[in-house]
Scaffold this motif. Structure first.
Motif, PDB file in Angstrom:
ATOM      1  N   VAL A 112       0.840  -1.193   0.000  1.00 12.33           N
ATOM      2  CA  VAL A 112       0.000   0.000   0.000  1.00 12.33           C
ATOM      3  C   VAL A 112       0.880   1.250   0.000  1.00 12.33           C
ATOM      4  O   VAL A 112       0.548   2.265  -0.602  1.00 12.33           O
ATOM      5  N   ALA A 113       2.047   1.149   0.640  1.00  5.80           N
ATOM      6  CA  ALA A 113       2.934   2.310   0.725  1.00  5.80           C
ATOM      7  C   ALA A 113       3.637   2.603  -0.590  1.00  5.80           C
ATOM      8  O   ALA A 113       4.149   3.697  -0.799  1.00  5.80           O
ATOM      9  N   PHE A 114       3.649   1.613  -1.480  1.00 10.83           N
ATOM     10  CA  PHE A 114       4.448   1.754  -2.699  1.00 10.83           C
ATOM     11  C   PHE A 114       4.107   3.011  -3.503  1.00 10.83           C
ATOM     12  O   PHE A 114       4.985   3.795  -3.851  1.00 10.83           O
ATOM     13  N   GLY A 115       2.818   3.204  -3.767  1.00 10.74           N
ATOM     14  CA  GLY A 115       2.404   4.339  -4.583  1.00 10.74           C
ATOM     15  C   GLY A 115       2.758   5.680  -3.958  1.00 10.74           C
ATOM     16  O   GLY A 115       3.446   6.492  -4.563  1.00 10.74           O
ATOM     17  N   PRO A 116       2.291   5.927  -2.715  1.00  8.11           N
ATOM     18  CA  PRO A 116       2.632   7.201  -2.070  1.00  8.11           C
ATOM     19  C   PRO A 116       4.141   7.392  -1.933  1.00  8.11           C
ATOM     20  O   PRO A 116       4.646   8.499  -2.132  1.00  8.11           O
ATOM     21  N   ALA A 117       4.878   6.325  -1.617  1.00  5.56           N
ATOM     22  CA  ALA A 117       6.328   6.455  -1.482  1.00  5.56           C
ATOM     23  C   ALA A 117       6.958   6.839  -2.806  1.00  5.56           C
ATOM     24  O   ALA A 117       7.896   7.636  -2.863  1.00  5.56           O
ATOM     25  N   ALA A 118       6.416   6.292  -3.895  1.00  5.98           N
ATOM     26  CA  ALA A 118       6.935   6.662  -5.209  1.00  5.98           C
ATOM     27  C   ALA A 118       6.675   8.134  -5.486  1.00  5.98           C
ATOM     28  O   ALA A 118       7.412   8.788  -6.212  1.00  5.98           O
TER      29      ALA A 118
END
Lengths: 257, 345, 253
Positions: A112-118
């Motif tokens: 779930v963190a992947f998108g915001p972290a990107a």
């Protein structure tokens, strides 16, 4: 102006505006032949059509994964193109048909963190975003589990959360109800109804479309062949037969709508 | 062919490490131009695939097996720069995870199995594609040839490294014969796998094969049920086909050189010379035998010493041509690229 | 990374060795192997001490001897080569139990065996105490170029996909009575490889589309930072430092 935009109440740009979109795959097969479609802010629209009508191809154009054909797509006034690609991909959240394609990180939380972290979100803020997104699909307590240990329905919900974490302008779902047992199917419907985002739902599940989407469009042979109220479209037997769409046995749209 | 620690001496290992690091650095720069946002995933997939098929041992002869090197496949699918990176990553991970190939020998391994195979294979591949008609079939044929030559080329490169820096002075001739012999056979397997893989991908998704880009039909629009031509939105300059002028030169050169080197030297060494005869008589070939077992134990190979000599003779010729072409073409491209970038600036 | 982040080589555990940050372990193993390779082969006792050092690490990491020894089998092809050296290398000959052996060959064999085995053992220990994902983070921390780290992480992710597909196809082949036994079967194996590639390719592409859709632009976003304290660095450095001492003694004695 396009007749389909008449649903749109205000002057603000539609969430999605597709114009004259045509596309051929590198192997020469042409999938889209000039698609025109507008979806207003907050609308929930079902995209119906037989297999091979170009639905997936259209979806892949919405966030600029496929480009280079004729015509164009704008998302909330922003043209899809190389220049704004990062912003476009944040605004258009696509939930793919197979959650195993969508979930690729070792734990639900990291996925779930992947998108915001990107997009550059870090630390405590990232943690908040993740928790909020998981809460919206009711999966908070699974944050530290590996996705492949979850049930199919849970994985699909996590897949929705991965996209919601990016606060999209429009949520695009590819066959959201496929392979779900009836309870999971209903839970997902509840979640989708509770979200206040624009939804474009690609589906073969016509009762699901009727349940969730007031408006439907039919994509057939690479063009939009029909556009109207879901109940009207499903009731038009001749139109449905022409585009190889069939209701489940015993289902009468008028009895539900 | 994975070299363990302590096999090649320190200075040569270090030197190979420098060569490998240099090659990787150049490749990193080149890879940026070579691929778009698909770079890393595609390269990762190719690397994973090579990792997997390196474990898929195929039988060579009685009880012996060899494995794919994958350099040719990587070069053709993702381009030479990314190809080098793929192999380097595979070797690095094999060294760390499976202890397959020593960490101090990583430089040697990358140089031999990554840089040499990729360069030889890609040079040959491009050369052939340039020469052959622009069809999918040519791509497949070219990939077969490229893979076929790349494996013995790596074997020869290994032998060269061993000759300079082997910690034990095993007679180099024997090493070469054993390595080249075994790896010619492996090369055939590699060629088959490379060809079929590339062929399969080209047939289904030619857009994913770096070595086969550019084949599109104009778009149509369906307006009121009629198909009309669409104006291309922003066609990326697809028309920049490579200059065709050196094509004829290439054709003649490559064909002649390969025929000469391969067939002529094959038949030239058909009658064993005195030394080989003596060697055979005195039973030195009995020593060659355990040697062949060195890299991948080949029990019954090397019994027919004469055949070996013929084969490796012809082979050495073909490899020589391949290597020369590689270097020559590489230089040619380097110069041309510099010209191109120079013109832009 | 999917299902593959717990690879077979890794042994779950909570030993002090497991707890060290991955990049310190990587650096330590690398330094150790370099030191071993640089040790003169005549200093036989030094190699024995290296083995003792690794043994000590294995004990601290609670890696059983059987596991370690089994993983060492990867070396076998080169052991075979090493065993042949005394017979084929020219030079001074010596006679052991009536067999004539070459002295430089014996030294060569010893050199390859000792250094190779120590190198393999060190890598095996590293892999046994470090998760795959951690290793990648460690490599990233050690400033391996990001593109290489990415290729490696994708490789590991797709590795699962490919091995899965490969297993399925192998089962299908074998259940129809196919066993690869010679050159005649190359065609089948090669076709398998082609099909395998396409299947993995398309699977991989779908995963990639999902990543790109979520803003992936070529570099993995940082979700968890890996850091090492000075104390952890010192602990990891114990192995190569001890080895270096032995190596220096080996050169001077």
């Amino acid at each position: 102006m396009d007749p389909v935009t008449e649903h749109q109440p205000s002057a603000e740009p539609p969430s999605l505006d597709v114009r004259g979109l045509a596309y051929a795959y590198p192997d020469g097969h042409q999938a889209l032949f000039g698609v025109n479609l507008a979806v207003g802010r907050g609308e929930r629209v079902a995209l119906l059509g037989p297999n091979g009508a170009g639905k997936t191809t259209l979806v892949l154009h919405l966030n600029g994964i496929l480009t280079g054909g004729a015509g164009g797509v704008t998302v909330a006034g922003l043209p899809v193109g190389r220049k704004h690609l990062a912003e476009i991909r944040r605004r258009v959240g696509i939930v793919f048909q197979d959650p195993d394609d969508q979930l690729f990180m070792p734990t639900v939380r990291e996925d779930v963190a992947f998108g915001p972290a990107a997009a550059g979100v870090r630390g405590a803020e990232l943690e908040t975003v993740v928790r909020k997104a998981l809460a919206r699909v009711g999966m908070e307590e699974f944050a530290d589990r590996p996705p492949h240990h979850l049930s199919f329905g849970q994985r699909r919900r996590v897949a929705v959360a991965t996209v919601l974490a990016m606060e999209p302008e429009i949520l695009v779902l590819d066959e959201p109800s496929s392979n779900l047992d009836p309870a999971s199917r209903r839970e997902l419907a509840d979640i989708l109804r509770s979200l206040d985002v624009t939804v474009l739902m690609v589906t073969h599940d016509l009762p699901y479309a009727l349940e969730l989407c007031p408006r439907s469009v039919i994509l057939s042979e690479g063009v939009i062949a029909a556009d109207g109220r879901t109940a009207d479209i499903l009731a038009d037997e001749e139109l449905m037969a022409r585009h190889r769409l069939e209701l489940p046995y015993g289902f009468v749209p008028s009895s539900v709508a | 062919m994975h070299v363990p620690d302590g096999f090649i001496n320190a200075p040569v290992s270090a030197a190979a490490g420098v060569v490998a690091a240099g090659a990787v650095a150049v490749s990193l720069r080149g890879a940026r131009k070579e691929l778009d946002e698909r770079t890393a995933p595609l390269a990762g997939l190719v690397a994973a695939f090579i990792f997997a098929v390196q474990m898929l041992n195929f039988p060579v002869a009685a009880g012996t097996s060899g494995h794919l090197l994958g350099g040719a496949l990587a070069a053709i699918l993702v381009g030479p720069y990314t190809g080098v990176l793929c192999i380097a990553v595979v070797l690095l991970m094999q060294g760390i995870l499976f202890a397959d190939g020593g960490l101090t020998a990583l430089g040697v391994n990358i140089t031999v199995m990554g840089v040499v195979t990729v360069l030889v294979a890609y040079a040959l591949f491009r050369g052939l594609v340039l020469v052959l008609p622009r069809t999918r079939r040519s791509v497949t044929v070219a990939s077969f040839a490229a893979a076929l030559v790349s494996v013995p080329a790596a074997a020869v490169a290994f032998t060269a490294v061993y000759a300079i820096g082997g910690t034990t002075d095993v007679p180099i001739g024997k090493v070469l014969a054993a390595m080249a012999g075994v790896h010619t056979l492996i090369g055939i397997g590699e060629a088959a796998i490379t060809m079929l893989t590339v062929g399969a991908v080209v047939a289904v998704r030619s857009d994913l094969v770096y070595g086969a880009r550019g084949l599109t039909a104009p778009l149509k629009l369906r307006v009121d049920g009629e198909l009309v031509d669409a104006a291309p939105a922003a066609g990326p300059g697809a028309g920049d086909a490579p200059a065709r002028s050196p094509k004829k030169l290439w054709t003649g050169g490559v064909v002649t050189a390969l025929v000469l080197a391969g067939f002529v030297s094959f038949y030239a060494s058909a009658s064993p010379d005195g030394l080989e005869k003596v060697a055979a008589d005195k039973g030195i070939d009995a020593k060659v035998r355990p040697h062949a077992a060195a890299d991948s134990p080949l029990a019954d190979y090397g019994v027919k010493d004469v055949d070996d000599a013929r084969l490796s003779g012809g082979l050495a010729g073909v490899i020589g041509v391949g290597a020369t072409l590689a270097v020559g073409t590489g230089a040619f491209w380097a110069v041309r690229r510099r010209h191109a970038t120079g013109a832009q600036v | 990374m999917g299902a593959g982040h717990a690879h077979k080589l890794y042994r779950q555990g909570h030993s002090p060795v497991h707890a060290l940050p991955p990049h310190t372990k990587l650096a330590a193993v690398l330094a150790f192997v370099v030191v071993v390779a640089a040790t003169p082969r005549e200093a036989m006792w030094a190699f024995a001490l290296y083995a003792v050092l690794l043994g000590a690490v294995a004990v601290r990491a609670r890696v059983p001897a059987g596991f370690l020894l089994k993983r060492l089998l990867i070396e076998i092809p080169f052991v075979a080569f090493a065993l042949l050296m005394p017979f084929v290398v020219p030079g001074e000959q010596t006679t052991v139990l009536g067999v004539s052996l070459s002295v430089p060959g014996l030294w060569g064999a010893w050199n390859v065996l000792a250094k190779g085995t120590l190198g393999v053992a060190a890598s095996v220990l590293l892999a046994a105490t470090t998760e795959l994902r951690e290793l990648l983070l460690g490599l990233q921390r050690l400033k391996l170029p990001p593109l290489l780290v990415q290729i490696a992480s994708f490789m590991i992710r797709y590795g699962d996909v490919i091995t899965d597909e490969m297993r399925r196809m192998s089962i299908a082949r074998r259940s129809r009575g196919f066993e690869a036994r010679g050159v005649r079967h190359w065609g089948v194996l090669a076709k398998t490889a082609g099909a395998l590639f396409i299947r993995s390719y398309e699977r991989g592409e779908r995963v990639h589309l999902a990543m790109v859709s979520r803003g992936y632009t070529g570099s993995m976003p940082v979700i968890d930072e890996v850091t090492a304290t000075a104390a952890q660095w010192r602990r990891a450095a114990a192995l190569p430092a001890a080895a270096l001492l032995i190596c220096l003694l080996g050169w001077t004695l």
